[in-house]
Design an enzyme around this catalytic site. Sequence first.
Site, PDB file in Angstrom:
ATOM      1  N   GLU A  56     -10.718   7.000   4.276  1.00  0.00           N
ATOM      2  CA  GLU A  56      -9.675   6.574   5.173  1.00  0.00           C
ATOM      3  C   GLU A  56      -9.387   6.704   6.453  1.00  0.00           C
ATOM      4  O   GLU A  56     -11.016   6.785   6.937  1.00  0.00           O
ATOM      5  CB  GLU A  56      -7.926   6.400   4.901  1.00  0.00           C
ATOM      6  CG  GLU A  56      -7.610   6.175   3.040  1.00  0.00           C
ATOM      7  CD  GLU A  56      -6.219   5.762   2.275  1.00  0.00           C
ATOM      8  OE1 GLU A  56      -6.507   6.174   1.836  1.00  0.00           O
ATOM      9  OE2 GLU A  56      -5.912   5.537   3.378  1.00  0.00           O
ATOM     10  N   ASP A  75       1.195  -1.031  -0.540  1.00  0.00           N
ATOM     11  CA  ASP A  75       0.415   0.517   0.167  1.00  0.00           C
ATOM     12  C   ASP A  75       0.631   1.049   0.182  1.00  0.00           C
ATOM     13  O   ASP A  75       2.092   0.988   0.280  1.00  0.00           O
ATOM     14  CB  ASP A  75      -0.576   0.340   1.403  1.00  0.00           C
ATOM     15  CG  ASP A  75      -2.714   0.917   0.710  1.00  0.00           C
ATOM     16  OD1 ASP A  75      -2.916   1.071   1.147  1.00  0.00           O
ATOM     17  OD2 ASP A  75      -2.309   1.827  -0.009  1.00  0.00           O
TER      18      ASP A  75
HETATM   19  C1  GLC Z   1      -4.594   4.662   0.010  1.00  0.00           C
HETATM   20  C2  GLC Z   1      -5.092   3.490  -0.010  1.00  0.00           C
HETATM   21  C3  GLC Z   1      -5.918   2.299  -0.904  1.00  0.00           C
HETATM   22  C4  GLC Z   1      -4.995   2.922  -2.244  1.00  0.00           C
HETATM   23  C5  GLC Z   1      -3.548   3.456  -2.062  1.00  0.00           C
HETATM   24  C6  GLC Z   1      -3.265   4.148  -3.630  1.00  0.00           C
HETATM   25  O1  GLC Z   1      -3.894   5.255   0.726  1.00  0.00           O
HETATM   26  O2  GLC Z   1      -4.909   2.194   1.102  1.00  0.00           O
HETATM   27  O3  GLC Z   1      -6.427   1.797  -0.998  1.00  0.00           O
HETATM   28  O4  GLC Z   1      -5.512   2.206  -3.738  1.00  0.00           O
HETATM   29  O5  GLC Z   1      -3.646   4.693  -1.676  1.00  0.00           O
HETATM   30  O6  GLC Z   1      -4.065   5.362  -3.553  1.00  0.00           O
END
Ligand code: GLC
Length: 627
Positions: A515, A310
């Site tokens: 988030e 991530d």
């Molecule tokens: C974010 C998320 C993830 C996403 C990634 C790219 O923090 O946790 O779901 O795909 O970063 O944006």
Amino acid sequence: MGPRSRVLCALVLLLCVVCPDQATATKYDALYKDPSQPVGVRVQDLLKRLTLDEKLGQMTQIEMTVANASVIEKYDIGSVLSGGGSIPAPNATAAQWINMTDYFQSGALKTRHGIPEIYGIDAVHGHNNVYGATIFPHNVGLGCTRDPALLKRIGAATALEVRATGIPYVFAPCIAVCRDPRWGRCYESYSEDPDVVKSLTTIIDGLQGTPPKGWKGPYVQNSRRVAACAKHFVGDGGTQGGIDEGNTVVSYEELVNIHMKAYPDAIARGVSTIMASYNSWNGVKMHANKFLLTDVLKGQLGFKGFIISDWQGVDRISEPWGVNITNSTELALNAGIDMIMVPYNYTGFLDVAKQLIAEKKVPMSRIDDAVTRILRVKFEMGLFEKPYGDKSLKNYIGALSHRSLAREAVRKSLVLLKNGKTGSKPLLPLSKGAKKILVVGAHANDIGLQCGGWTITWQGMPGNITKGTTILEGIKKTVNSKTKVVYKANPSKGDAKNKGYQYAIIVVGEQPYAEFNGDNKNLTVPDPYPELIKDTCSHVRCVVVMVSGRPLVVEPFVDHMDAFVAAWLPGTEGNGIADVLFGKYDFQGKLSRTWFKRVDQLPMNVGDKDYDPLYPFGFGLKMGLES
Ligand code: GLC
């Protein structure tokens, strides 16, 4: 064709059938360049030609704001991404997107072996970063449809809109099983029930295409589909208190039977990538968990695509984030992470990775496994043959057929929780021929509010942020032309009194969030909406339409409502709500989540003992329309 040629062709054909990974003769100057070669042959031929720098470059994903063609060429960068809201220009057109992605790709194709980079983006409810794209209901609403075929259609439409911007890879679907609605990402989860989540992995077939029977490994049908990413492995929806990126404290059996349950289906559907989760499991960070990432996911479950970290997921192995990045990088690489979403300090990552290899703290076999997986996905999806965007797809963005599909998804996601006070007749379906009606609440007339987070920007925002139809516009288009529709975003106390309204439609809910910004311990309906509901409903029969990413505390005032509809986060096609309120269609939605009474009951999920909800998982009324 002479007899000798026929024999030769038969031999070649036999060779391909008997040993599919064996090379056949090629007219190219390298086997990996020959699209007729088996993917396994191409991967191995290319892998053996790569230097360590080129291999590590393939494992590096950088954010578009730090990317340019020369950086990509110099460092052999394997992937670029748009983080939430990261766009080439405000309200960028398809052409502007493709100009950007093609520019980055031109750098990748100038590298020694011309390995195309794979551009990734979060298309989590349609192509949500793109102005004018169709925005579908968020997953919490789609979970209420219980319609796997619908999800497949949504995936196919989303893939076309993503490809129309020159992008071949999406960080979707999220197959989290949210067990606590206090989690700020609960709306990204289809359901608290792992079987509902598992049933909706059909979206992967829409995004990627359906692999042939018996297919093993990553699959992308053609250049009108995209590589998908099942996320976040594993346990993202089970953290204590719903704290985002927190600690999921459960037995291995519960982890497998709840949070991991949908992954075998995703893998069987040929999902190309899987994203590691930020959360910890029983105190161990998922990004550092070799048992789960390698032994279980790659070993037992047989995942053959690549595992991507991530965003700064490696940095977040340590507390505070980023301290001792060398140790975190060692843990992440050895755990089985194949591509690192760095996404900014890529030279730092490359330096540390090289040092770890030099010190034999990360074996070359691990690097080769990662690069093998990355190349397998790129070859399998045809990226070497079609690395550039397809400008002919531009009219798919926000296409009427896609908006119609989204409108269908909206109406199928709505859940009717109450229709008629005790002893009184149901309020819904509403009359289209009323003389005068009242519509109140900011969420009735705001595209940004009805879309929620991950829309145009990472967090989303109120306002006229993209093209679509508000709930109010849908109401106005549905009622008779003589019906007077009075709209008040923020009515004063007593506004509804003695004004001759036949009924009121109250559309309220949450502000957009994404988030950890959505983590919420009290889950109350934001002020002034409880008072607005009580006041309005005391003067006129009322239906409340709740626009939220999750169930909220409504018990204190639900008795005031004549009717109550959960609309979740419906996206751009708000007219889907009027389609049901006025009886063009009946409700079909069933709660994908338990609607609790009080927040002190949480976590509370279907099957729990002492299960005491306001509305249980699976609940959903109908209006009983004549079919
Ligand atoms: C974010 C998320 C993830 C996403 C990634 C790219 O923090 O946790 O779901 O795909 O970063 O944006």
